[in-house]
Design a protein around this motif. Structure first.
Motif, PDB file in Angstrom:
ATOM      1  N   ARG A 329       0.859  -1.183   0.000  1.00  0.00           N
ATOM      2  CA  ARG A 329       0.000   0.000   0.000  1.00  0.00           C
ATOM      3  C   ARG A 329       0.896   1.235   0.000  1.00  0.00           C
ATOM      4  N   ASP A 330       0.634   2.166  -0.915  1.00  0.00           N
ATOM      5  CA  ASP A 330       1.387   3.418  -0.981  1.00  0.00           C
ATOM      6  C   ASP A 330       0.955   4.293   0.188  1.00  0.00           C
ATOM      7  N   GLU A 331       1.850   4.527   1.125  1.00  0.00           N
ATOM      8  CA  GLU A 331       1.498   5.300   2.323  1.00  0.00           C
ATOM      9  C   GLU A 331       1.168   6.754   1.998  1.00  0.00           C
ATOM     10  N   ALA A 332       1.778   7.288   0.957  1.00  0.00           N
ATOM     11  CA  ALA A 332       1.553   8.697   0.621  1.00  0.00           C
ATOM     12  C   ALA A 332       0.133   8.924   0.107  1.00  0.00           C
ATOM     13  N   THR A 333      -0.382   7.972  -0.669  1.00  0.00           N
ATOM     14  CA  THR A 333      -1.716   8.124  -1.264  1.00  0.00           C
ATOM     15  C   THR A 333      -2.746   7.212  -0.633  1.00  0.00           C
ATOM     16  N   ASP A 334      -2.291   6.290   0.230  1.00  0.00           N
ATOM     17  CA  ASP A 334      -3.146   5.263   0.830  1.00  0.00           C
ATOM     18  C   ASP A 334      -3.788   4.365  -0.224  1.00  0.00           C
ATOM     19  N   GLN A 335      -3.124   4.260  -1.375  1.00  0.00           N
ATOM     20  CA  GLN A 335      -3.649   3.421  -2.448  1.00  0.00           C
ATOM     21  C   GLN A 335      -3.052   2.021  -2.376  1.00  0.00           C
ATOM     22  N   ILE A 336      -3.906   1.020  -2.527  1.00  0.00           N
ATOM     23  CA  ILE A 336      -3.430  -0.360  -2.596  1.00  0.00           C
ATOM     24  C   ILE A 336      -2.836  -0.593  -3.974  1.00  0.00           C
ATOM     25  N   VAL A 337      -1.575  -0.986  -4.020  1.00  0.00           N
ATOM     26  CA  VAL A 337      -0.858  -1.150  -5.281  1.00  0.00           C
ATOM     27  C   VAL A 337      -0.791  -2.611  -5.705  1.00  0.00           C
ATOM     28  N   SER A 338      -0.656  -3.515  -4.750  1.00  0.00           N
ATOM     29  CA  SER A 338      -0.534  -4.928  -5.113  1.00  0.00           C
ATOM     30  C   SER A 338      -1.188  -5.813  -4.060  1.00  0.00           C
ATOM     31  N   ILE A 339      -1.701  -6.951  -4.514  1.00  0.00           N
ATOM     32  CA  ILE A 339      -2.358  -7.920  -3.645  1.00  0.00           C
ATOM     33  C   ILE A 339      -1.966  -9.324  -4.070  1.00  0.00           C
ATOM     34  N   SER A 340      -2.111 -10.269  -3.156  1.00  0.00           N
ATOM     35  CA  SER A 340      -1.882 -11.672  -3.496  1.00  0.00           C
ATOM     36  C   SER A 340      -2.945 -12.514  -2.809  1.00  0.00           C
ATOM     37  N   SER A 341      -3.272 -13.646  -3.405  1.00  0.00           N
ATOM     38  CA  SER A 341      -4.342 -14.476  -2.860  1.00  0.00           C
ATOM     39  C   SER A 341      -4.068 -15.950  -3.123  1.00  0.00           C
ATOM     40  N   ILE A 342      -4.232 -16.766  -2.086  1.00  0.00           N
ATOM     41  CA  ILE A 342      -4.173 -18.223  -2.251  1.00  0.00           C
ATOM     42  C   ILE A 342      -5.541 -18.684  -2.733  1.00  0.00           C
ATOM     43  N   GLY A 343      -5.574 -19.363  -3.878  1.00  0.00           N
ATOM     44  CA  GLY A 343      -6.836 -19.732  -4.493  1.00  0.00           C
ATOM     45  C   GLY A 343      -7.265 -21.166  -4.314  1.00  0.00           C
ATOM     46  N   SER A 344      -6.304 -22.093  -4.187  1.00  0.00           N
ATOM     47  CA  SER A 344      -6.698 -23.494  -4.056  1.00  0.00           C
ATOM     48  C   SER A 344      -5.601 -24.314  -3.389  1.00  0.00           C
ATOM     49  N   ILE A 345      -6.026 -25.432  -2.812  1.00  0.00           N
ATOM     50  CA  ILE A 345      -5.094 -26.417  -2.257  1.00  0.00           C
ATOM     51  C   ILE A 345      -5.722 -27.794  -2.405  1.00  0.00           C
ATOM     52  N   LYS A 346      -4.901 -28.763  -2.747  1.00  0.00           N
ATOM     53  CA  LYS A 346      -5.390 -30.132  -2.794  1.00  0.00           C
ATOM     54  C   LYS A 346      -4.258 -31.093  -2.452  1.00  0.00           C
ATOM     55  N   LEU A 347      -4.651 -32.183  -1.871  1.00  0.00           N
ATOM     56  CA  LEU A 347      -3.723 -33.238  -1.472  1.00  0.00           C
ATOM     57  C   LEU A 347      -4.070 -34.462  -2.298  1.00  0.00           C
ATOM     58  N   LYS A 348      -3.153 -34.893  -3.158  1.00  0.00           N
ATOM     59  CA  LYS A 348      -3.442 -36.018  -4.026  1.00  0.00           C
ATOM     60  C   LYS A 348      -2.213 -36.908  -4.159  1.00  0.00           C
ATOM     61  N   ASP A 349      -2.437 -38.179  -3.852  1.00  0.00           N
ATOM     62  CA  ASP A 349      -1.357 -39.168  -3.936  1.00  0.00           C
ATOM     63  C   ASP A 349      -0.151 -38.692  -3.122  1.00  0.00           C
ATOM     64  N   SER A 350       0.977 -38.528  -3.775  1.00  0.00           N
ATOM     65  CA  SER A 350       2.198 -38.191  -3.039  1.00  0.00           C
ATOM     66  C   SER A 350       2.584 -36.722  -3.154  1.00  0.00           C
ATOM     67  N   THR A 351       1.610 -35.851  -3.448  1.00  0.00           N
ATOM     68  CA  THR A 351       1.907 -34.425  -3.674  1.00  0.00           C
ATOM     69  C   THR A 351       0.797 -33.542  -3.115  1.00  0.00           C
ATOM     70  N   TYR A 352       1.183 -32.423  -2.528  1.00  0.00           N
ATOM     71  CA  TYR A 352       0.194 -31.382  -2.259  1.00  0.00           C
ATOM     72  C   TYR A 352       0.477 -30.210  -3.204  1.00  0.00           C
ATOM     73  N   THR A 353      -0.596 -29.597  -3.679  1.00  0.00           N
ATOM     74  CA  THR A 353      -0.488 -28.507  -4.654  1.00  0.00           C
ATOM     75  C   THR A 353      -1.272 -27.307  -4.167  1.00  0.00           C
ATOM     76  N   ILE A 354      -0.637 -26.152  -4.163  1.00  0.00           N
ATOM     77  CA  ILE A 354      -1.270 -24.892  -3.790  1.00  0.00           C
ATOM     78  C   ILE A 354      -1.162 -23.942  -4.978  1.00  0.00           C
ATOM     79  N   GLN A 355      -2.254 -23.256  -5.292  1.00  0.00           N
ATOM     80  CA  GLN A 355      -2.249 -22.264  -6.373  1.00  0.00           C
ATOM     81  C   GLN A 355      -2.546 -20.879  -5.800  1.00  0.00           C
ATOM     82  N   ALA A 356      -1.942 -19.866  -6.411  1.00  0.00           N
ATOM     83  CA  ALA A 356      -2.113 -18.494  -5.926  1.00  0.00           C
ATOM     84  C   ALA A 356      -2.040 -17.522  -7.090  1.00  0.00           C
TER      85      ALA A 356
END
Length: 471
Positions: A329-356
């Motif tokens: 967040r830009d403190e001077a303007t209080d504008q949010i400039v960038s965001i990140s989000s975890i979208g999915s997770i699954k556990l299958k066989d011998s691997t776990y997978t996370i997407q973001a």
């Protein structure tokens, strides 16, 4: 005598002006009432049909049948983009063509309803203005698959393009974010459970949608589950992890997540006490704004296998440390400039997978997200992969389309428009790739501004070059 004539003339002119203003006001009120009535009808019909619109085929059929019933020319291309075409009226033959772009997504159709209602209204009720093409582009988990494959022919040098998107904030934008999507994978080994009681913990009933500036107020079910597991671990509550899952793709908020844990029967009271506290805190924070969400736990059958302790520790550490929320967040303007989000997770066989996903108004901050995720994965010894990327888009606030939108907004509702930056990635960047010379504006809309924003676009169309109709 001259004074009397002059006085009578002034009265006549004032009367005529008042009549003109009254007539104009009545016309504006009539148009506003018409839009509000019909836009709500379109919105309601889409909402009522949502339960059946769970596939691309079903949505295409709905749109084509709707167009047929309204007498609108409609076609579907080989990439499931639905194109509705409206010819220019006689007096608007010289107006520049307009394209209204609106995506549909069978994975999260409920989050497409408001912009689709706007697009449908404009297709049917365009007040016989210039050439109009309303295009519904296919998406699957906000992947922009349809717009990427849409023909360039719709975007000529003189085309005005309105890109409609749903957002938690209503805004008109001339800047939209760039985007990266990620996949993180780690190895999983299993063992037999050593404890004797299993519980499944579930958070569900969330609306999903596209991550935007309201991200920190959205209860990401996957992060909530991850934080709960981290709490168990740091507070020496012994458990075994049997399964964890949530979300469907990288680019949208997860609607639900669940985890199955195995505990010792002797710790049951302690476990239930902690769960009741977690649920109470969660409801205090989110239930008012998300009344359909539920946070529950229930006893289930004992699983045949659980994740090994080493794999469990790695997975929990990864979930806890992966960034999610406002990134910068830009403190001077209080504008949010960038965001990140975890979208999915699954556990299958011998691997776990996370997407973001990461979204940013600047390339620099998007690169920072890339590097932060890469660093976290390196420390956690899991695989990092950037699966897709998309450029941001910037328009000119002094362009003809920007100024015309400002004028149309003021003409319709008597208020001043302020363009605001939209941190999430939209289809604007793909339109610019197809023709950098066409004119673009991004419109983020939800149920709070349906009538006003529809009226503004309609007024924009009516303000385009046309012949005056003489009495």
């Amino acid at each position: 005598m001259k004074k009397l004539v002059t006085f009578m003339l002034v009265l006549t002119l004032i009367g005529a002006s008042l009549f003109s203003l009254t007539a104009c006001g009545e016309e504006e009120e009539e148009l506003s009432a018409k839009i509000e009535e019909k836009i709500i009808a379109y919105q309601t019909d889409l909402q009522d049909s949502a339960a059946t619109l769970t596939s691309t085929e079903a949505i295409c059929d709905y749109l084509t049948n709707w167009a047929k019933s309204k007498g609108i020319s409609c076609s579907v291309d080989s990439h499931d983009n639905v194109i509705m075409s409206v010819k220019a009226s006689k007096v608007y033959q010289d107006a520049d063509p307009t394209v209204v772009l609106c995506s549909y997504d069978s994975k999260q159709f409920e989050n497409c309803i408001e912009p689709m209602a706007v697009a449908l209204y404009l297709a049917k009720n365009n007040e016989e203005t210039g050439k109009l093409t309303v295009i519904f582009t296919k998406e699957s988990g906000h992947d922009f698959s349809g717009i990427q494959k849409l023909s360039n022919k719709y975007f000529t040098d003189d085309t005005n393009v309105f890109c409609l998107n749903r957002g938690s904030n209503n805004m008109w934008s001339l800047n939209t974010g760039a985007r990266s999507t990620y996949q993180f994978t780690g190895p999983v080994t299993y063992t037999s459970p050593t404890k004797d009681k299993a519980y499944k913990i579930t958070i569900e009933g969330l609306p999903g949608g596209i991550p935007d500036t309201k991200i920190s107020s959205y209860p990401n079910a996957i992060k909530e589950i991850g934080d709960l597991l981290a709490y168990f671990k740091t507070n020496a509550f012994i458990f075994e992890l049997a399964d964890v899952s949530g979300g469907t793709d990288a680019s949208t908020y997860p609607k639900k997540a669940s985890v199955t844990v195995v505990i010792n029967q002797n710790d049951d009271e302690k476990f239930q006490s902690r769960m009741e506290t977690a649920i109470e805190n969660f409801n205090d924070d989110y239930l008012e704004n998300y009344p359909d969400v539920t946070y529950t736990y229930e006893e289930v059958d004992l699983p045949k296998k659980v994740v090994s302790q080493e794999s469990q520790n790695d997975l929990i550490k990864t979930l806890y440390t992966l960034i999610d929320g406002i990134h910068y967040r830009d403190e001077a303007t209080d504008q949010i400039v960038s965001i990140s989000s975890i979208g999915s997770i699954k556990l299958k066989d011998s691997t776990y997978t996370i997407q973001a996903v990461g979204n940013s108004l600047t390339d620099e901050k998007l690169s920072d997200i890339d590097n932060d995720y890469k660093t976290i994965c390196g420390l956690a010894d899991i695989s990092y992969k950037k699966t897709d990327s998309q450029k941001g888009w910037s328009g000119d606030p002094e362009s003809d389309i920007a100024l015309a939108c400002i004028q149309a907004f003021n003409d319709y509702c008597g208020k001043e428009m302020e363009f605001k930056d939209y941190v999430s990635a939209t289809n604007t960047a793909y339109v610019q790739e197809k023709n950098p010379d066409c004119s673009i504006v991004n419109v983020s809309v939800n149920e709070d501004r349906l009538e006003r924003y529809t009226g503004t676009i309609l007024t924009f169309l009516m303000n385009q070059e046309h012949e005056d109709i003489k009495d």
